[in-house]
Scaffold this active site. Structure first.
Site, mmCIF file in Angstrom:
data_model
loop_
_atom_site.group_PDB
_atom_site.id
_atom_site.type_symbol
_atom_site.label_atom_id
_atom_site.label_comp_id
_atom_site.label_asym_id
_atom_site.label_seq_id
_atom_site.Cartn_x
_atom_site.Cartn_y
_atom_site.Cartn_z
ATOM 1 N N ASP B 12 100.178 57.282 19.488
ATOM 2 C CA ASP B 12 99.542 58.487 20.206
ATOM 3 C C ASP B 12 100.407 58.850 20.921
ATOM 4 O O ASP B 12 100.830 57.962 21.945
ATOM 5 C CB ASP B 12 98.201 57.899 20.817
ATOM 6 C CG ASP B 12 97.162 57.677 19.742
ATOM 7 O OD1 ASP B 12 97.179 58.554 18.554
ATOM 8 O OD2 ASP B 12 96.416 56.696 19.764
ATOM 9 N N ASP B 131 87.590 63.156 10.580
ATOM 10 C CA ASP B 131 86.825 62.058 11.472
ATOM 11 C C ASP B 131 85.408 62.017 10.906
ATOM 12 O O ASP B 131 84.544 63.180 11.362
ATOM 13 C CB ASP B 131 87.030 62.724 12.835
ATOM 14 C CG ASP B 131 88.438 62.724 13.381
ATOM 15 O OD1 ASP B 131 89.180 61.815 12.759
ATOM 16 O OD2 ASP B 131 88.819 63.105 14.364
#
Lengths: 216, 257
Positions: B12, B131
């Site tokens: 990330d 997601d």
């Protein structure tokens, strides 16, 4: 001495990885180009390719990369490495995009993996064939130097090559069918996998290529 | 030997720095994505996913530069996701050296983006990120819905149907994250993983919830995933990529050793 390595650019996708990998293994000079003059001066040529075959063939012909390639293979007689769609473009025809005529440099066909596809035990296989698969070497070749048989290389493709002349087969890969993973003829070596994305084994193959004199 | 199941560490990155921290022995700069990507490459990771969480527009230029640097030093496939909105964004990342681009919210806002970009750049480089959150039917039948905005905003879209639709439009791969499990270390949500891997012909990467090496095995064997993605178990040195591969191999999973 690798001399000048020309990576033929016909505008289909990112060729930086190929160029970076060639630089990484110690190529003297790498150019990414479709400039005829520059390619004429090259000591070896890489013919890569990604994307759909119809668009690739269109751009290859529009930019006259087919002529550059033929000249490199015959008149210049320099080592040529074709990668992925670069290999597929060299075959006679492809089933992709409803059927496309290719360069016919190597007689043979590019076929769809089929759907559904399954392995010998009946397990379902996904298409595209994406990831690291074992490359079964079918004959000795300078480009296999330092690479063990059944080493894994990175593949990503939905269509696979089948050359007519089986004596050209330098390696195969099993994925529901036995697909041609590498073909070799004189000063040409053509692979379905991506050496520039295959970590140490891929870099070794590129290192072998930049030191290859084009004979077997 | 057949096609190996893949292990994909995920970074990330915010404005060119890895967040959530990385704790490797011998890393000079724990925030440098290039150094960390090189370390994972040396460990034998099969691919690297780079998730850009940079909010500002200016920061995006940093991202492009970081991708260029990783691509110059790391010779395994690199996927870049986060903030990809248009065909132009995809082109920018591919030209910077990404091999695949992952599209999430933009695919929901404009499903034709997947078709257009697959036609333009080839399906092999278009990953659709989903997601999913469990929202069972009234009769208790399991169902998963797509959520955006970090799992806060429901879309009403069924995750399994969406995966099929994206595959039909030319996606080359699905990156499936369970929002119920992400960050929990309780393992993948195997129900939705199995439902989607069975529903589509393209490869599926399972993500969200990995806390130990058995979870990776479960994702492949029970979930049917083609690849497993994890961040924290690798970042904090709890497990290395070779340990993960050895564990999976011992459980009969083909991996690249």
């Amino acid at each position: 001495m690798s001399g000048l390595v020309a990576v033929i650019d016909y505008g289909m996708g990112n060729l930086h990885s190929v160029a970076s990998a060639l630089n990484h293994v110690g190529a003297d000079e790498v150019v990414v180009t479709h400039d005829a003059e520059l390619i004429r001066k090259a000591d070896r040529v890489v013919f890569p390719g990604v994307g759909a075959i119809r668009d690739c063939m269109h751009e290859i012909r529009r930019l006259q990369c087919d002529e550059l390639l033929t000249r490199a293979l015959t008149e210049q007689g320099i080592p040529v490495l074709a990668i992925c769609v670069g290999l597929q473009a060299m075959m006679s025809s492809s089933q992709e995009n409803g059927g496309v005529d290719c360069l016919d440099i190597i007689p043979g066909e590019v076929r769809y993996f089929g759907n559904p596809l399954s392995d010998a035990e009946g397990n379902r296989l996904k298409v595209p064939h994406m990831g690291w698969n074992a490359v079964c070497q079918k004959r000795q070749h300078p480009l296999w130097r330092g690479i063990a048989d059944m080493t894994r290389f990175y593949f990503v493709h939905s269509y696979y090559v089948h050359a007519e002349d089986r004596s050209l087969l330098a390696a195969s890969v099993e994925y529901g069918v036995s697909a041609d993973a590498a073909l070799a003829r004189d000063n040409l070596f053509a692979v379905q996998f991506h050496p520039e994305k295959s970590a140490g084994a891929g870099l070794q193959l590129l290192r072998n290529f930049i030191g290859w004199n084009g004979t077997c | 030997m057949s096609l190996a199941k893949r292990i994909i560490p995920c970074l990330d990155v915010d404005c060119g720095r890895v967040v959530k921290g990385v704790n490797f022995v011998g890393i000079r700069d724990a925030g440098d994505p290039v150094e960390i990507a090189m370390r994972y490459n040396e460990q034998g990771a099969d691919e690297i996913t780079f998730l850009d969480i940079t909010a500002s527009h200016e920061g995006r230029d940093t991202t492009v530069h970081t991708v260029e640097q990783i691509a110059e030093h790391v010779f395994i496939p690199l996927t870049v996701g986060g903030g990809i909105r248009s065909v132009e964004d995809i082109r920018t990342m591919l030209n910077a050296g990404a091999d695949k681009v992952s599209i999430n919210t933009a695919a929901i806002n404009n499903p034709d983006l997947v078709r257009e970009s697959a036609e333009r750049f080839g399906s092999q480089c278009i990953v659709v990120a989903i997601d999913a959150k469990r929202v069972d039917d009234v009769d208790g039948k399991p169902r998963w819905e797509i959520f955006t905005h970090g799992g806060r905003k429901p879309t009403g879209i069924d995750a399994v149907e969406w995966a099929q639709k994206m595959a039909d439009r030319g996606a080359g791969e699905i990156l499936l994250t369970s929002m119920d499990r992400d960050g929990t270390k309780n393992g993948f949500e195997l129900g939705v993983t199995r439902a989607i891997t069975d529903a589509v012909e393209i490869p599926v990467i399972a993500s969200g919830g990995v806390g130990n090496l058995d979870h990776l095995v479960d994702g492949i064997i029970e979930g049917g995933a083609d690849a497993v993605l994890a961040a924290s178990i690798f970042h904090f040195g709890e497990y290395s990529v070779p340990e993960a591969k050895a564990h999976m191999a011992a459980r009969g999973i083909e991996v690249r050793l």
